[in-house]
Design a protein around this motif. Structure first.
Motif, mmCIF file in Angstrom:
data_model
loop_
_atom_site.group_PDB
_atom_site.id
_atom_site.type_symbol
_atom_site.label_atom_id
_atom_site.label_comp_id
_atom_site.label_asym_id
_atom_site.label_seq_id
_atom_site.Cartn_x
_atom_site.Cartn_y
_atom_site.Cartn_z
ATOM 1 N N THR A 52 0.836 -1.201 0.000
ATOM 2 C CA THR A 52 0.000 0.000 0.000
ATOM 3 C C THR A 52 0.871 1.251 0.000
ATOM 4 O O THR A 52 1.765 1.390 0.836
ATOM 5 C CB THR A 52 -0.914 0.018 1.236
ATOM 6 O OG1 THR A 52 -1.724 -1.142 1.248
ATOM 7 C CG2 THR A 52 -1.802 1.257 1.222
ATOM 8 N N ASP A 53 0.607 2.122 -0.943
ATOM 9 C CA ASP A 53 1.243 3.446 -0.940
ATOM 10 C C ASP A 53 0.265 4.407 -0.257
ATOM 11 O O ASP A 53 -0.714 4.851 -0.868
ATOM 12 C CB ASP A 53 1.545 3.909 -2.362
ATOM 13 C CG ASP A 53 2.358 5.202 -2.398
ATOM 14 O OD1 ASP A 53 2.290 5.969 -1.416
ATOM 15 O OD2 ASP A 53 3.045 5.446 -3.394
ATOM 16 N N TRP A 54 0.515 4.696 1.017
ATOM 17 C CA TRP A 54 -0.422 5.508 1.794
ATOM 18 C C TRP A 54 -0.472 6.948 1.322
ATOM 19 O O TRP A 54 -1.442 7.668 1.592
ATOM 20 C CB TRP A 54 -0.085 5.421 3.283
ATOM 21 C CG TRP A 54 -0.444 4.081 3.846
ATOM 22 C CD1 TRP A 54 0.379 3.031 4.101
ATOM 23 C CD2 TRP A 54 -1.774 3.645 4.171
ATOM 24 N NE1 TRP A 54 -0.332 1.952 4.566
ATOM 25 C CE2 TRP A 54 -1.650 2.309 4.628
ATOM 26 C CE3 TRP A 54 -3.023 4.223 4.123
ATOM 27 C CZ2 TRP A 54 -2.752 1.562 5.038
ATOM 28 C CZ3 TRP A 54 -4.126 3.491 4.533
ATOM 29 C CH2 TRP A 54 -3.989 2.180 4.982
ATOM 30 N N GLN A 55 0.562 7.385 0.602
ATOM 31 C CA GLN A 55 0.506 8.732 0.046
ATOM 32 C C GLN A 55 -0.502 8.797 -1.094
ATOM 33 O O GLN A 55 -1.189 9.811 -1.269
ATOM 34 C CB GLN A 55 1.898 9.165 -0.423
ATOM 35 C CG GLN A 55 2.885 9.293 0.728
ATOM 36 C CD GLN A 55 4.225 9.854 0.285
ATOM 37 O OE1 GLN A 55 4.484 11.039 0.410
ATOM 38 N NE2 GLN A 55 5.083 8.985 -0.227
ATOM 39 N N VAL A 70 -3.157 7.065 -1.067
ATOM 40 C CA VAL A 70 -4.442 7.013 -0.385
ATOM 41 C C VAL A 70 -4.835 8.384 0.146
ATOM 42 O O VAL A 70 -5.999 8.801 0.034
ATOM 43 C CB VAL A 70 -4.393 5.985 0.772
ATOM 44 C CG1 VAL A 70 -5.684 6.028 1.589
ATOM 45 C CG2 VAL A 70 -4.140 4.587 0.240
ATOM 46 N N ALA A 71 -3.876 9.105 0.727
ATOM 47 C CA ALA A 71 -4.190 10.347 1.439
ATOM 48 C C ALA A 71 -4.072 11.599 0.590
ATOM 49 O O ALA A 71 -4.765 12.591 0.846
ATOM 50 C CB ALA A 71 -3.276 10.492 2.655
ATOM 51 N N ASP A 102 0.643 10.531 9.245
ATOM 52 C CA ASP A 102 0.007 9.219 9.122
ATOM 53 C C ASP A 102 0.566 8.410 7.957
ATOM 54 O O ASP A 102 0.727 7.194 8.060
ATOM 55 C CB ASP A 102 -1.507 9.380 8.939
ATOM 56 C CG ASP A 102 -2.194 9.843 10.221
ATOM 57 O OD1 ASP A 102 -1.592 9.671 11.296
ATOM 58 O OD2 ASP A 102 -3.309 10.386 10.138
ATOM 59 N N VAL A 103 0.865 9.073 6.840
ATOM 60 C CA VAL A 103 1.354 8.335 5.673
ATOM 61 C C VAL A 103 2.741 7.762 5.919
ATOM 62 O O VAL A 103 3.173 6.847 5.205
ATOM 63 C CB VAL A 103 1.377 9.241 4.419
ATOM 64 C CG1 VAL A 103 -0.017 9.724 4.086
ATOM 65 C CG2 VAL A 103 2.325 10.417 4.590
ATOM 66 N N MET A 129 2.047 4.652 8.899
ATOM 67 C CA MET A 129 1.367 3.465 8.398
ATOM 68 C C MET A 129 2.322 2.632 7.534
ATOM 69 O O MET A 129 3.089 3.169 6.737
ATOM 70 C CB MET A 129 0.141 3.865 7.589
ATOM 71 C CG MET A 129 -0.973 4.460 8.436
ATOM 72 S SD MET A 129 -1.709 3.286 9.590
ATOM 73 C CE MET A 129 -2.678 2.294 8.469
ATOM 74 N N VAL A 140 -5.671 -1.105 2.879
ATOM 75 C CA VAL A 140 -6.529 0.057 3.091
ATOM 76 C C VAL A 140 -7.831 -0.366 3.765
ATOM 77 O O VAL A 140 -8.314 0.305 4.677
ATOM 78 C CB VAL A 140 -6.816 0.767 1.754
ATOM 79 C CG1 VAL A 140 -7.753 1.959 1.972
ATOM 80 C CG2 VAL A 140 -5.521 1.239 1.110
ATOM 81 N N TYR A 159 -5.662 -1.146 9.640
ATOM 82 C CA TYR A 159 -4.750 -0.371 10.500
ATOM 83 C C TYR A 159 -3.847 -1.351 11.227
ATOM 84 O O TYR A 159 -3.759 -2.537 10.838
ATOM 85 C CB TYR A 159 -5.514 0.529 11.474
ATOM 86 C CG TYR A 159 -6.677 -0.108 12.195
ATOM 87 C CD1 TYR A 159 -6.468 -0.919 13.308
ATOM 88 C CD2 TYR A 159 -7.979 0.103 11.765
ATOM 89 C CE1 TYR A 159 -7.527 -1.499 13.976
ATOM 90 C CE2 TYR A 159 -9.048 -0.473 12.419
ATOM 91 C CZ TYR A 159 -8.821 -1.279 13.533
ATOM 92 O OH TYR A 159 -9.867 -1.853 14.182
ATOM 93 N N ASN A 168 -5.196 5.273 9.859
ATOM 94 C CA ASN A 168 -5.606 5.168 8.465
ATOM 95 C C ASN A 168 -6.281 6.472 8.052
ATOM 96 O O ASN A 168 -7.386 6.783 8.512
ATOM 97 C CB ASN A 168 -6.568 3.990 8.323
ATOM 98 C CG ASN A 168 -6.964 3.736 6.875
ATOM 99 O OD1 ASN A 168 -7.073 4.642 6.066
ATOM 100 N ND2 ASN A 168 -7.205 2.463 6.552
#
Length: 1014
Positions: free
Chosen positions: A300-303, A305-306, A385-386, A389, A395, A406, A418
């Motif tokens: 997962t690329d949380w960037q 996502v956000a 957060d990014v 995580m 996700v 999470y 998350n």
């Protein structure tokens, strides 16, 4: 003396004779008056003409007046004017940004004038407190910012758009939609973290996100005590005076502008699942801890996502016009910003009406602005957060309450949150409806005496709304039901001001005296309510109103503050060479303690225009003036009732035979009834120089400012019975010293015109006294000591890495004691500064300053035919900042993501500055070391713009007076060594100004704009 009878008779006979003589004289003078009147009418003539710029384009709005007279007019859209004048009189043509020009009226009835652009318009009228002055006559430190430079930048607030355009101001903003930039004028003068005082069209108010910058006509920044002293206690942090647009004489003019842009979020370079897994296993293995059961099938690329691409739309429409006795302007605006972080946005609708009119000696006008601003806010901190995580966390996870992924104790032990879960489970909005305006009237008794009444009113209705759906977003989170919370507040400010102005010029003496009185009352009231377990219908929709749910909570309060003031200013000029300005203000504030409510704030400033002296004969110098001033300002910028005891009315007590519960009240917070004024004393020395036909202008300032009795919340022990925030006291003394230098060169003598401008500011702040015998104050990783700046970095010093066990064993103090006996190769070596053979807090020292040594603005532009080019740079140099996000990605003792490409120490990789990866120990990841300090210097391209003006022949075909297309980029290039997202970050901590906790960065923005006038 008594008359004799004969004398009395003689007088009686003489009376009819004298009456006869008087009647004959009146008749003769009456005919003479008629003759003169007719002759003057014959001599008077109507002068017409056209005013153009350096490219022979018509200049609308140019002021045309008779020198020494009262007649005046302005040019229309075609640059044409018409005015009554007599031969021998002198017409004065003036326009902002152009050198004023004087033309002697002769026999010709047509006068055409071409104005030349100058670096500085010495005849420009500058708005100062309760009056105006010509720019050349300023004796205080005042910066004039061109409103067109502000409007070129697509910004939420005025402060954000001022960065780099004037000396002495420090601006820090961010990319969060609806966020308001912090602005300091000449350093930190107190600990209130308060923005300067804003005066908009005479109304004491704010220019926050509710205000539309497109309405601005002019901006003046009053920086020193002598310039701002007439505003007294409210001006301790400086004053920004804004005048909004007004209608001008002529037919209705319609202006339309539209800008649309995209915003791009900077990103961290983070490890993917493969790299993260390798580093995480290494940290666990080195610590001898069983590995996590990471799910390596997930990446997962949380960037992604956000973060997202943001959008900005800025639309403005205005109607204006007027006649000789009145004018009007109506404007409408919309500013919309879809943020670069999910679930963030900001929308503002604005409406303004400005009108004014005159009849004889009476004038009246009003300025009304209505705005509605709404921000959709993101709970938590997605910028951190990014990082926290892990890429191995999905996700979505249907096994978790709410269905989001999470942290997991076995698979991914992290307490990161998350961001998508927060965005979808929490709705948080903040809406504000603001109405502000003032009505003024003037009576001009004579040409030299006038009275002005100014009444202002401002009100805002704030509505904060929070709704939480059931579900979790982080590890070990307690269950929460659906929750609805609403907060409604009302603010009302009333202002009444009376001023009397005397202005007269006789011979070589020019005198202006202003006396006035001001009363302002602020009222603030708030009420809030909360309920839980909100009902849900069959479609999944929640009834998010407070008549649903259970466990009701509510609260509210009311506040009031009053400020009463008396003020006066005397301006004197002799032969335009010697200038003197004296100001006095007396303020009474309800916020301070009894016996300390009133304060007196005087100031004096003087200037000498050397270039007017007979001995000064330098042809290429147009104006040279030296200035000096000294003044005092006060501040009572604290809470409404901090000088009084706070009572908690929520307590209960059981009493009586039946032990019935009774309401009670308890004082829970100590108060200081002796709170008195903060007092700022400031000196300023400077000069203004204009040369080469006003093409080059240079200004320099040196200032010393000292604030005594600074209001500060001094921490005290809770054993005193104190259970609230620390009580305020007059404790500290602060000092700021600095230099300011600005220079501008303009040359529009040829088809290719250009300008170059630079401004620089140096500032040194120092704590002179902490009060109560203290010498130092510790906050986080900083120390504030007497004799040094506020919030210096106070940390352990690192000294490289141990490369072998032999280096560990040989690292000893003077007595031969091993300083870090438990260290291993690859661990950080810390300096034992006190030589006691161990690493403790006693080894901490001041390692750096968070304050920049120099801030620089560089502005340039050019025009050729129909093209215009603008480029603005801003730089800050010398500060050391703490990279909070880097301290998360590089620590290894806790589970968060890592930097891509990071190479911790191993026997096979000893040539690195990253210590060995080691889980569950802060041995190499302490947050109180200089490891995370970085060079915070940067030089940034704040604005680059190219615009094309449609030629006249096309404008005539489409029926427009003007049309422009522009392409703009903001924050496009940043030159820096800082490894975080943005070195130009802002935080609210006074003592940790250089701490980057993962705040919203400034974002790159590219915009396309269109401006039309007809």
């Amino acid at each position: 003396m008594r008359l004799t009878q004969s004398q009395a008779k003689a007088c009686n006979h003489a009376a009819p004779l004298s009456h006869l003589i008087m009647r004959r004289l009146v008749k003769r003078y009456f005919f003479l008056f008629i003759l003169l009147f007719l002759s003057s009418g014959i001599m008077a003539q109507i002068i017409t003409g056209t005013v153009t710029d350096e490219k022979n384009a018509p200049l609308p709005g140019v002021s045309v007046s008779i020198k020494g007279g009262t007649s005046a007019t302005v040019t229309n859209e075609q640059g044409n004017f018409s005015i009554d004048a007599q031969p021998g009189q002198t017409l004065v043509f003036s326009y902002v940004g152009y050198a004023s020009q004087e033309v002697l009226v002769g026999d010709s009835k047509t006068i055409n004038v071409q104005l030349a652009v100058s670096a500085i318009d010495l005849g420009e009228v500058v708005v100062v407190g309760y009056g105006t002055q010509q720019r050349k006559d300023l004796t205080g430190a005042v910066s004039v910012v061109n409103a067109s430079d502000v409007k070129k930048r697509q910004a939420t607030t005025v402060a954000e758009a001022l960065q780099g355009l004037a000396t002495g101001i420090k601006v820090r903003g961010g990319g969060r939609p609806g966020s308001e930039a912090q602005i300091q004028i000449r350093g930190l003068k107190n600990l209130s973290n308060t923005n300067p005082l804003y005066v908009i069209d005479g109304l004491i108010t704010t220019a926050n996100r509710d205000f539309n910058p497109s309405d601005i006509e002019s901006i003046q920044i009053l920086k020193d005590a002598s310039a701002a002293a007439i505003y007294g206690s409210r001006a301790a942090n400086g004053v920004i005076i804004i005048t909004t647009k007004k209608g001008k004489e002529g037919p209705m003019k319609i202006d339309v502008s539209a800008k649309s842009g995209i915003q791009i979020m900077p990103r961290y370079d983070l490890a993917d699942t493969k790299e993260f897994t390798r580093l995480n296993y290494m940290a666990y293995d080195n610590a001898g801890v069983p590995r996590q059961q990471l799910d390596t099938t997930i990446n997962t690329d949380w960037q992604d996502v956000a973060f997202r691409t943001g959008h900005v739309n800025d639309l403005n429409l205005s109607f204006s016009g007027g006649g000789k006795n009145g004018s009007y302007l109506t404007s409408l605006g919309y500013f919309g910003n879809k943020g670069t972080v999910i679930s963030t946005s900001f929308d503002r609708f604005s409406f303004r009406v400005n009108t004014q009119g005159s009849k004889g000696i009476f004038s009246i006008g009003e300025n009304i602005a209505i705005s509605n601003a709404k921000a959709d806010e993101m709970n938590g901190n997605p910028i951190i957060d990014v990082v926290r995580m892990l890429p191995t966390i999905p996700v979505y996870n249907p096994n978790n309450p709410g269905g989001y992924g999470y942290g997991d104790e076995a698979k991914a032990r992290t307490f990161g949150t998350n961001p998508l879960a927060i965005a979808n489970l929490i709705d948080e909005t903040n809406e504000n409806l603001r109405i502000r305006g003032n009505i003024w009237s003037e009576l001009k008794f004579t040409n030299w005496l006038k009275y002005r009444l100014n009444m202002g009113y401002e009100t805002s209705r704030d509505h904060y709304k929070y709704f939480r759906r059931p579900g979790n977003w982080t590890l070990n989170q307690a269950y929460e039901p659906s929750i609805a919370n609403e907060n409604r507040a009302e603010f009302v400010s009333k202002l009444i001001e009376n001023t009397l102005t005397f202005k007269h010029k006789f011979s070589k003496h020019d005198v202006t005296v202003i006396a006035g009185q001001s009363f302002q009352q602020d009222d603030y009231a708030q009420i809030w309510g909360e309920k839980r377990e909100i009902l849900q219908n069959s479609t999944g929709h929640y009834y998010d109103v407070l008549d649903q749910g259970v466990n009701a909570k509510l609260g509210g309060y009311r506040n009031r503050a009053v400020l009463l003031s008396y003020f006066g200013r005397a301006e004197y000029a002799y032969d335009d060479k010697y200038l003197l300005n004296v100001v006095f203000r007396r303020d009474g504030s309800s916020r301070l303690g009894a016996g300390h409510k009133w304060g007196n704030f005087p100031s004096v400033s003087a200037a000498w225009r050397i270039s007017r002296e007979n001995f000064f004969n330098v042809d290429w110098v147009n104006d040279l003036k030296i200035r000096a001033n000294y003044g005092t300002l006060g501040s009572s910028n604290i809470g409404y009732y901090e000088s009084r005891a706070f009572i908690n009315t929520l307590t209960t007590i059981t009493m009586g035979v039946n032990q019935q519960k009774q309401l009670a009240a308890t004082q829970v917070q100590l108060a200081n009834s002796d709170l008195r004024w903060e007092t700022l004393r400031q000196q300023n020395y400077g000069f203004d120089l204009s040369v080469l036909n006003n093409k080059l202008s240079i200004s320099a300032e040196y200032f010393i400012a000292r604030t005594t009795d600074v209001l500060y919340q001094s921490p005290i022990l809770m054993t005193t019975g104190h259970d609230g925030s620390a009580p305020r006291s007059n404790a500290l003394t602060l000092q700021n010293k600095g230099w300011e230098l600005s220079a501008t060169y303009r040359n529009y003598d040829h088809a290719f015109g250009y300008y170059l401008g630079a401004n620089l500011t140096t500032l040194r702040n120092k704590v002179v006294e902490l009060g109560y015998g203290r010498n130092e104050l510790y906050v986080g990783n900083t120390v504030t000591r007497v004799g040094q700046p506020i919030g210096m970095w106070y940390m352990l010093q690192t000294d490289g890495l141990f490369q072998s066990q032999e280096e560990v064993d040989n690292y000893r103090n003077a007595e031969g004691k091993i300083i870090q006996p438990t260290a291993k190769p690859g661990d950080i070596r810390f300096k034992d500064n006190n030589g006691d053979g161990q690493i403790t807090n006693e080894d901490k020292v001041i390692v750096a300053s968070p304050w920049p040594k120099l801030e620089l603005g560089f502005n340039t532009g050019a025009s050729y035919k129909n093209f215009e080019f603008t480029m603005d740079w801003f730089g800050s140099f010398g500060a050391k900042v703490f990279n909070g996000p880097r301290s998360v990605t590089d620590r290894f003792d806790d589970n968060s993501n890592y930097r891509s490409g990071i190479k911790p120490w191993t026997p096979e990789n000893p040539n690195t500055n990253v210590p060995r990866a080691y889980y569950a120990s802060t041995l190499n990841s302490r947050g109180d070391t200089d490891r995370w300090l970085e060079n915070g210097s940067f030089f940034r391209l704040k604005l680059i713009s190219i615009a094309y003006n449609l030629p006249d022949h096309l404008l005539k075909k489409i029926g427009f007076a003007n049309a422009q297309i522009s392409l703009t980029g903001q924050n496009v290039i940043t030159i820096t060594k800082y490894t975080g997202l943005d070195p130009e970050f802002s935080n609210s901590s006074i003592f940790e100004k250089g701490y980057d906790s993962g705040v919203y960065p400034n974002v790159k923005m590219y915009s396309l704009g269109l401006q039309l006038g007809f």
